[in-house]
Scaffold this active site. Sequence first.
Site, PDB file in Angstrom:
ATOM      1  N   SER A 137       1.308  -1.276   0.316  1.00  0.00           N
ATOM      2  CA  SER A 137       0.355  -0.113  -0.085  1.00  0.00           C
ATOM      3  C   SER A 137       0.860   0.409  -0.084  1.00  0.00           C
ATOM      4  CB  SER A 137      -0.894   0.066   1.237  1.00  0.00           C
ATOM      5  OG  SER A 137      -1.671   1.465   0.822  1.00  0.00           O
ATOM      6  N   TYR A 151      -2.138   0.020  10.250  1.00  0.00           N
ATOM      7  CA  TYR A 151      -2.238  -0.482   8.908  1.00  0.00           C
ATOM      8  C   TYR A 151      -0.623  -0.098   8.352  1.00  0.00           C
ATOM      9  CZ  TYR A 151      -3.769  -1.354   4.335  1.00  0.00           C
ATOM     10  OH  TYR A 151      -4.129  -1.871   2.347  1.00  0.00           O
TER      11      TYR A 151
END
Length: 242
Positions: A137, A151
């Site tokens: 990501s 995250y």
Amino acid sequence: MNQVTVITGGSRGIGAATARRLANTGHDVAFAYLRDHDAAASVVADIQAAGRRGVAVPADTTDPDQVTALFDAAAELGEITGLVNNAGVTSPIGPFVDLDPADLRRVVDVNLIGYVLCAQQAARRMSAGAAIVNVSSAAATLGSPGEYIHYAAVKAATDTLTLGLAKELAARGIRVNGVAPGIIRTDIHAVSGVPDRPDSAAGRIPLGRAGEPDEVATAIAWLLGPEASYTTGTVLRVAGGL
């Protein structure tokens, strides 16, 4: 050589788009999904419509036995030549101090431990010419303050996994790369409590819009293919300029 690719989280979003794209470029596909049987069946139907073999395996990638079962099912299609580590979860967006330990553990389990378990199985079964793509990501380098720092931290670990594994497997002729999507139009945002995030965040994306799953799938397919034969240990950013 027949191409057989394993995809985790293959019933929706980036995983489903990747399964369909790979089938259209000659891959047989075995993919894991958690609970949406109808969505999984739809992806299998599309793989078969492309003239390839597809198998959907209900599997929790945090469970080593279920990961083994996934790869055993894939091996029935032939020698495994590709892995797309894609299964991922977020948790409710909010301040770091409000992070629930249960959410933290789930994010680590799925986004890191699951990737490691699947990469282990792939590395044990693959031979020269095979490739692994880990879906990371853009958050890994942005930090996601005020949203989900945990995250982002786990995705940074994914990038380290990609680099280390690429170096370890290079002597065997196995390539390992990553893709780092930005804000992509999938239903993962609903889990974070902001289902309209692809639209609400568009103003801070340099290209002015969220990405589409197919745009990430294209990058994954390239990294798995022969055109990327001299590319390993890299993370390809597909984030609209973020």
